[in-house]
Write a protein that holds these residues in place. Structure first.
Motif, mmCIF file in Angstrom:
data_model
loop_
_atom_site.group_PDB
_atom_site.id
_atom_site.type_symbol
_atom_site.label_atom_id
_atom_site.label_comp_id
_atom_site.label_asym_id
_atom_site.label_seq_id
_atom_site.Cartn_x
_atom_site.Cartn_y
_atom_site.Cartn_z
ATOM 1 N N PRO A 211 -24.225 -68.235 -16.480
ATOM 2 C CA PRO A 211 -24.675 -69.236 -15.502
ATOM 3 C C PRO A 211 -25.238 -70.504 -16.131
ATOM 4 N N ALA A 212 -25.827 -70.407 -17.316
ATOM 5 C CA ALA A 212 -26.407 -71.594 -17.957
ATOM 6 C C ALA A 212 -25.372 -72.678 -18.210
ATOM 7 N N ALA B 196 -26.906 -64.502 -9.890
ATOM 8 C CA ALA B 196 -27.162 -65.424 -11.002
ATOM 9 C C ALA B 196 -26.235 -66.633 -10.926
ATOM 10 N N TYR B 197 -25.005 -66.418 -10.454
ATOM 11 C CA TYR B 197 -24.038 -67.519 -10.343
ATOM 12 C C TYR B 197 -24.210 -68.293 -9.036
ATOM 13 N N GLU C 117 -29.339 -73.799 -6.570
ATOM 14 C CA GLU C 117 -30.451 -74.563 -7.171
ATOM 15 C C GLU C 117 -30.156 -76.058 -7.127
ATOM 16 N N TRP C 118 -28.933 -76.424 -7.474
ATOM 17 C CA TRP C 118 -28.554 -77.837 -7.486
ATOM 18 C C TRP C 118 -28.420 -78.401 -6.073
ATOM 19 N N LYS D 260 -27.369 -70.314 -9.116
ATOM 20 C CA LYS D 260 -27.316 -71.530 -9.932
ATOM 21 C C LYS D 260 -26.736 -72.697 -9.134
ATOM 22 N N PHE E 296 -23.225 -73.702 -16.152
ATOM 23 C CA PHE E 296 -23.216 -74.545 -14.949
ATOM 24 C C PHE E 296 -24.175 -75.724 -15.138
ATOM 25 N N ASP E 297 -25.405 -75.440 -15.577
ATOM 26 C CA ASP E 297 -26.386 -76.503 -15.819
ATOM 27 C C ASP E 297 -25.884 -77.480 -16.871
#
Length: 204
Positions: A135-136, A164-165, A171-172, A168, A138-139
């Motif tokens: 997932p990181a 987790a996906y 979050e955005w 993410k 994605f950021d």
């Protein structure tokens, strides 16, 4: 050759195991997933074409694999496509297709392989998910995009079941750092009855 590679693809637990798996799979990858009706590259390319009229603007195909997504972008009319991929063996397959301007091999441990603002258009076809990028990533992609940049990507059914996906992405969206332009659930690999959702999001 066959189903061994696809069957194992969703159970890989480390970046190193994933890289090794895709290096071994590279030579037979296109044939195996074609047998299963791989639909997501075409869906992603079509989704980007819906929101992007200038076909000359460069597109980064992140996690380009053997280049099937690059070919799909070409078929939609995109003229300048660059690819990034950790698997050297997959990159050799992509290079042979002739769809890309530049191809770059990246390290799975690299935290920021995309220069900030280098691309306003980034695609990620089957890249984010179980057995693939964490997932990181994605950021990382979102931070690399400039304001109004577009990220067009897919989550297959396995990723959609993993908070987790999906978390993410939310979050955005929830803090308005990005906005959702489109979302469509459809075929991914019909041969194994696996679907995916294709998203188009714009960085705010």
């Amino acid at each position: 050759m066959s189903d061994k590679f696809l069957d194992k693809a969703y159970g890989l637990e480390t970046p190193e195991a994933t890289l090794d798996h895709y290096n071994q799979w590279a030579a037979s990858y296109d044939a195996e997933i074609a047998d299963n009706g791989y639909a997501t590259p075409g869906r992603i390319a079509a989704a980007l074409a819906e929101v992007q009229s200038d076909m000359s603007e460069p597109v980064l195909d992140f996690g380009c694999g053997t280049g099937l997504s690059g070919l799909a972008l070409r078929r939609q009319g995109f003229q300048t496509i660059d690819g990034m991929e950790p698997s050297g063996e997959m990159l050799e397959q992509a290079r042979a297709k002739g769809a890309y301007r530049h191809l770059t091999q990246i390290e799975v441990t690299e935290t920021q392989p995309i220069a900030k603002g280098a691309y306003r258009l980034i695609t990620g076809c089957g890249v984010l998910g179980t057995g693939a990028a964490p997932p990181a990533v994605f950021d990382m992609i979102m931070h690399a995009l400039p304001q109004s940049g577009l990220f067009v990507f897919s989550y297959n059914d396995h990723a959609l079941e993993d908070p987790a996906y999906t978390g993410k992405l939310n979050e955005w969206l929830d803090c308005s750092a990005a906005r959702l332009l489109s979302r469509e659930h459809g075929d991914h690999l019909p041969g194994i009855d696996l679907k995916s959702t294709v998203y188009v999001i714009e960085k705010s």
